[in-house]
Design a protein around this motif. Structure first.
Motif, mmCIF file in Angstrom:
data_model
loop_
_atom_site.group_PDB
_atom_site.id
_atom_site.type_symbol
_atom_site.label_atom_id
_atom_site.label_comp_id
_atom_site.label_asym_id
_atom_site.label_seq_id
_atom_site.Cartn_x
_atom_site.Cartn_y
_atom_site.Cartn_z
ATOM 1 N N ARG A 32 -3.629 3.018 1.133
ATOM 2 C CA ARG A 32 -4.227 3.128 -0.192
ATOM 3 C C ARG A 32 -3.710 1.976 -1.040
ATOM 4 N N ASP A 33 -4.646 1.196 -1.611
ATOM 5 C CA ASP A 33 -4.275 0.028 -2.402
ATOM 6 C C ASP A 33 -3.842 0.480 -3.792
ATOM 7 N N TYR A 72 0.809 -1.202 0.000
ATOM 8 C CA TYR A 72 0.000 0.000 0.000
ATOM 9 C C TYR A 72 0.852 1.266 0.000
ATOM 10 N N GLN A 97 -9.310 8.915 -1.337
ATOM 11 C CA GLN A 97 -8.439 8.048 -2.128
ATOM 12 C C GLN A 97 -7.840 6.914 -1.296
ATOM 13 N N TYR A 98 -8.147 6.872 -0.031
ATOM 14 C CA TYR A 98 -7.604 5.849 0.858
ATOM 15 C C TYR A 98 -8.672 4.837 1.224
ATOM 16 N N ASP A 99 -8.228 3.583 1.366
ATOM 17 C CA ASP A 99 -9.156 2.472 1.540
ATOM 18 C C ASP A 99 -9.298 2.024 2.982
#
Length: 124
Positions: A99-100, A32, A110-112
């Motif tokens: 983030r992937d 990530y 934008q972050y998972d």
């Protein structure tokens, strides 16, 4: 999936330093890009700094440039935020995010994955 746990927050006087850590478990954090965000009471979550998946690229907010440094230690599956010359306006809950993707990003959407946050309080 990855789980993130922040630590290292606390109370510090203006001009002091803290180092935040973000420990990843589950899928290794090396998959990530990682970021740090912060949120003060009554304000929106804002970008602080981010680092690419390879560690070769970093980006930081103008408000922290020259004072904060993001880094990562793959062997420990940990990302750090070294904070120097702290100011009262740095007071906030600091969040780590994953983030992937390969590249660092500055937008929260934008972050998972997110950690639970750690409080940083800077007294004047």
């Amino acid at each position: 999936q990855v789980q993130l746990v922040e630590s290292g927050g606390g109370l510090v006087q203006a001009g002091g330093s803290l180092r935040l850590s973000c420990a990843a478990s589950g899928r290794t954090s090396s998959n990530y890009a990682m970021g740090w965000f912060r949120q003060a009471p009554g304000k929106e979550r804002e970008f602080v700094a981010a680092i690419s998946r390879s560690g070769g690229s970093t980006v930081s907010a103008d408000s922290v440039k020259g004072r904060f440094t993001i880094s990562r230690e793959y062997a420990k599956n940990t990302v750090y935020l070294q904070m120097n010359s702290l100011k009262p306006e740095d007071t906030a809950v600091y969040y780590c995010a994953a983030r992937d993707a390969r590249n660092a990003a500055t937008g929260p959407s934008q972050y998972d994955y997110w950690g639970q946050g750690t409080q940083v309080t800077v007294s004047s």
